[in-house]
Motif scaffolding. Structure first.
Motif, PDB file in Angstrom:
ATOM      1  N   THR A 121       0.854  -1.203   0.000  1.00 50.65           N
ATOM      2  CA  THR A 121       0.000   0.000   0.000  1.00 50.65           C
ATOM      3  C   THR A 121       0.881   1.240   0.000  1.00 50.65           C
ATOM      4  OG1 THR A 121      -0.067   0.396   2.402  1.00 50.65           O
ATOM      5  CG2 THR A 121      -1.670  -1.187   1.534  1.00 50.65           C
ATOM      6  N   GLY A 122       0.286   2.359  -0.342  1.00 46.11           N
ATOM      7  CA  GLY A 122       0.987   3.632  -0.302  1.00 46.11           C
ATOM      8  C   GLY A 122       1.340   4.030   1.123  1.00 46.11           C
ATOM      9  N   TYR A 123       0.457   3.683   2.043  1.00 48.32           N
ATOM     10  CA  TYR A 123       0.733   4.006   3.446  1.00 48.32           C
ATOM     11  C   TYR A 123       2.044   3.344   3.875  1.00 48.32           C
ATOM     12  CZ  TYR A 123      -0.119   4.722   8.420  1.00 48.32           C
ATOM     13  OH  TYR A 123      -0.009   5.111   9.719  1.00 48.32           O
ATOM     14  N   HIS A 150      -0.191  14.249   3.273  1.00 46.72           N
ATOM     15  CA  HIS A 150      -1.050  13.111   3.622  1.00 46.72           C
ATOM     16  C   HIS A 150      -0.630  12.482   4.962  1.00 46.72           C
ATOM     17  CE1 HIS A 150      -2.619   8.913   3.148  1.00 46.72           C
ATOM     18  NE2 HIS A 150      -3.643   9.585   2.660  1.00 46.72           N
ATOM     19  N   SER A 152      -0.089   9.537   5.855  1.00 43.34           N
ATOM     20  CA  SER A 152       0.948   8.506   5.810  1.00 43.34           C
ATOM     21  C   SER A 152       2.348   9.127   5.812  1.00 43.34           C
ATOM     22  CB  SER A 152       0.771   7.616   4.578  1.00 43.34           C
ATOM     23  OG  SER A 152       0.742   8.389   3.403  1.00 43.34           O
ATOM     24  N   ASP A 192       3.285  16.081  -0.910  1.00 42.08           N
ATOM     25  CA  ASP A 192       2.311  15.532  -1.854  1.00 42.08           C
ATOM     26  C   ASP A 192       2.494  16.284  -3.176  1.00 42.08           C
ATOM     27  OD1 ASP A 192       1.172  14.300   0.394  1.00 42.08           O
ATOM     28  OD2 ASP A 192      -0.869  14.911  -0.092  1.00 42.08           O
ATOM     29  N   ASP A 221       5.114  12.516  -3.306  1.00 44.01           N
ATOM     30  CA  ASP A 221       4.042  11.524  -3.181  1.00 44.01           C
ATOM     31  C   ASP A 221       2.984  11.858  -4.230  1.00 44.01           C
ATOM     32  OD1 ASP A 221       1.603  10.315  -2.575  1.00 44.01           O
ATOM     33  OD2 ASP A 221       1.891  10.430  -0.412  1.00 44.01           O
ATOM     34  N   ALA A 223       0.256  10.167  -5.282  1.00 41.78           N
ATOM     35  CA  ALA A 223      -0.898   9.262  -5.192  1.00 41.78           C
ATOM     36  C   ALA A 223      -2.030   9.675  -6.138  1.00 41.78           C
ATOM     37  CB  ALA A 223      -1.411   9.201  -3.759  1.00 41.78           C
ATOM     38  N   HIS A 224      -2.249  10.985  -6.274  1.00 43.43           N
ATOM     39  CA  HIS A 224      -3.376  11.445  -7.093  1.00 43.43           C
ATOM     40  C   HIS A 224      -2.951  11.914  -8.483  1.00 43.43           C
ATOM     41  CE1 HIS A 224      -5.974  11.186  -3.597  1.00 43.43           C
ATOM     42  NE2 HIS A 224      -4.990  11.726  -2.922  1.00 43.43           N
ATOM     43  N   THR A 252       1.024   5.607  -6.136  1.00 43.06           N
ATOM     44  CA  THR A 252       0.159   4.531  -5.627  1.00 43.06           C
ATOM     45  C   THR A 252      -0.563   3.858  -6.794  1.00 43.06           C
ATOM     46  OG1 THR A 252      -1.737   5.953  -5.182  1.00 43.06           O
ATOM     47  CG2 THR A 252      -0.142   5.687  -3.408  1.00 43.06           C
ATOM     48  N   LYS A 255      -5.357   3.764  -6.837  1.00 42.29           N
ATOM     49  CA  LYS A 255      -6.213   4.885  -7.238  1.00 42.29           C
ATOM     50  C   LYS A 255      -6.409   4.811  -8.752  1.00 42.29           C
ATOM     51  CE  LYS A 255      -5.439   7.229  -2.977  1.00 42.29           C
ATOM     52  NZ  LYS A 255      -4.540   7.983  -2.127  1.00 42.29           N
TER      53      LYS A 255
HETATM   54  C1  LIG Z   1      -4.117   7.466  -0.695  1.00 38.52           C
HETATM   55  C2  LIG Z   1      -2.836   8.155  -0.402  1.00 38.52           C
HETATM   56  C3  LIG Z   1      -1.758   7.464   0.166  1.00 38.52           C
HETATM   57  C4  LIG Z   1      -1.877   6.045   0.640  1.00 38.52           C
HETATM   58  O1  LIG Z   1      -1.960   5.160  -0.404  1.00 38.52           O
HETATM   59  P1  LIG Z   1      -2.704   3.751  -0.183  1.00 38.52           P
HETATM   60  O2  LIG Z   1      -2.244   2.912  -1.291  1.00 38.52           O
HETATM   61  O3  LIG Z   1      -4.165   4.068  -0.192  1.00 38.52           O
HETATM   62  O4  LIG Z   1      -2.268   3.248   1.172  1.00 38.52           O
HETATM   63  C5  LIG Z   1      -0.562   8.129   0.331  1.00 38.52           C
HETATM   64  N1  LIG Z   1      -0.448   9.429  -0.012  1.00 38.52           N
HETATM   65  C6  LIG Z   1      -1.473  10.139  -0.520  1.00 38.52           C
HETATM   66  C7  LIG Z   1      -1.281  11.567  -0.875  1.00 38.52           C
HETATM   67  C8  LIG Z   1      -2.709   9.526  -0.714  1.00 38.52           C
HETATM   68  O5  LIG Z   1      -3.735  10.220  -1.196  1.00 38.52           O
END
Ligand SMILES: *Cc1c(COP(=O)(O)O)cnc(C)c1O
Length: 414
Positions: A121-123, A150, A152, A192, A221, A223-224, A252, A255
């Motif tokens: 996972t990203g976390y 975020h 995490s 982020d 990071d 993720a989005h 990640t 998403k």
């Molecule tokens: C969702 C998210 C994460 C965590 O990713 P997961 O795969 O859901 O654990 C980390 N950083 C950001 C900015 C996120 O939005």
């Protein structure tokens, strides 16, 4: 009544009640259908209802793509259901290795010579990355963390034991001053790329310039952004054309990529170090190889013509919402934030308004989450509208029309 009621359980019951009283109680909702714009949910009374949802991070609508479902099944047939152990024991399969090669190749235009490492996972990727970096040798490490990062990244910074300095949102002047004053042996800027509650982009070009000036590293990071931004969905670095050995990229895969997991792409020595030192990487069972196998198909979709078509559709929905929503709710101080991404927050002010609005939308068959403090600043409670390539023009038009109707009916305060 349980004899334990007087102790821990009693305290928990009181604290949960306090959360209910403060409209801060959280509960789970069971989805009875795959992730998608039209989602069937089990309501509290047990009845199944359908909602037009604007809340998932499935930005390209890949989560229930037939090719990914087939790839997951094929991966399970070839590699089994589980990995059986951590990566360093015997859990690292051909599927994981091939995925990492594919990710490294995809990121190497932006992170020179990149090697990639896959996480469940990203976390966990963020915990591993920040704790691993901070444990590098005997250097004193300072993490320079953006205020809106975020959870995490915040937790990873805490767990790392490094000194942490937070800088205000997008305040590169303040960050520059902090870096100039710092005597740390290892300086790492952590941000982020796309802020998850605002939808806006970090000033990555300026951050990278600061990293270069002050001999620091830059953790991004995305993720989005991964899958959504940049040519072929290569992410925020590609969107801005940023390339540097100082970049440490985290993307990640649950998403836009529609499956699950995450990766870090960085200089090979850095990846080798994480494999050798990062406890959240070492002491956990590797993700099922079928997940890594399906993700290879996901990357093919993201980087191919279908990905382009889906990104074009998503951009059309973003433009549609941004060109119609402000006029539809004008005059009462609701504010659509200036976001170029799939995350389109409508700031309405206090918690009660945001909650009432979410409830009113729900009564009209729509599902848009209310985000309240402490996730966002006090007085900036909002609806977090998340768009997807799977939404149709009619879906977005319906959301705008219902928000307009609520706004007119209630004078802006439902
Ligand atoms: C969702 C998210 C994460 C965590 O990713 P997961 O795969 O859901 O654990 C980390 N950083 C950001 C900015 C996120 O939005």
């Amino acid at each position: 009544m349980s004899v334990l009621r007087g102790g821990l359980l009693g305290t928990l019951a009181e604290q949960l009640q306090a959360r209910r009283d403060q409209h801060a109680y959280r509960s789970l909702r069971v989805a009875e259908s795959p992730c998608g714009p039209h989602q069937r949910l089990r309501a509290e009374n047990g009845v199944v209802v359908e909602r037009l949802a604007f809340c998932s991070n499935d930005y390209l609508g890949l989560a229930h793509h037939p090719a990914l479902i087939d790839a997951l099944a094929e991966g399970a047939r070839r590699f089994g259901a589980g990995s059986g152990a951590s990566h360093l024991i015997n859990g690292h399969s051909r599927a994981h290795a091939d995925l990492e090669d594919q990710l490294a190749q995809l990121m190497s235009p932006w992170v020179p010579e990149a090697r990639a490492l896959f996480f469940c996972t990203g976390y966990m990727a963020n915990l591993a990355l920040l704790t691993g970096l901070a444990s590098a040798g005997d250097r004193s490490t300072t993490l320079f963390c953006e205020k809106l990062n975020h959870a995490s990244l915040i937790d990873g910074a805490k767990l790392s034991g490094a000194q942490v300095q937070r800088y205000p949102h997008a305040d590169t002047a303040r960050l520059g001053a902090l870096l100039a004053q710092s005597t740390a042996g290892l300086k790492i800027i952590v941000t982020d790329a796309v802020f998850s509650m605002d939808g806006c982009l970090a000033p990555l070009a300026e951050l990278l310039a600061l990293a270069e000036t002050h001999d620091a590293w830059l953790v991004v990071d995305d993720a989005h952004g991964f899958g959504v931004l940049g040519p072929q969905g290569q992410g925020s670095l590609a969107e801005l054309g940023l390339r540097s050995e100082r970049l440490i990229y985290m993307g990640t895969l649950g998403k836009a990529a529609g499956v699950g997991g995450a990766f870090v792409a960085a200089h090979p020595l850095l990846i080798e170090w994480l494999i050798n030192s990062a406890r959240p990487y070492i002491y956990t069972t590797a993700a099922p190889p079928a997940v890594a196998f399906a993700l290879q198909t996901s990357l093919d979709l993201i980087t191919g013509p279908e990905g382009d078509a889906r990104r074009t559709a998503l951009r059309a929905r973003i433009t549609q919402l941004r060109s119609h929503l402000p006029a539809a709710v004008a005059g009462r101080g609701w504010r659509l934030l200036d976001s170029p991404t799939a995350i389109q927050p409508l700031v309405v002010g206090d918690n009660a308004t945001a909650l009432a609005l979410t409830a009113a939308l729900e009564a009209h068959g729509l599902w848009v989450p209310a985000i309240r403090p402490p996730t966002v600043p006090v007085g900036a409670a909002r609806l977090r509208i998340a768009l997807s390539a799977a939404h149709t023009e009619a879906d977005v038009a319906h959301l705008v029309q219902v928000l307009h109707a609520l706004h007119v009916l209630t004078g802006g305060a439902p």
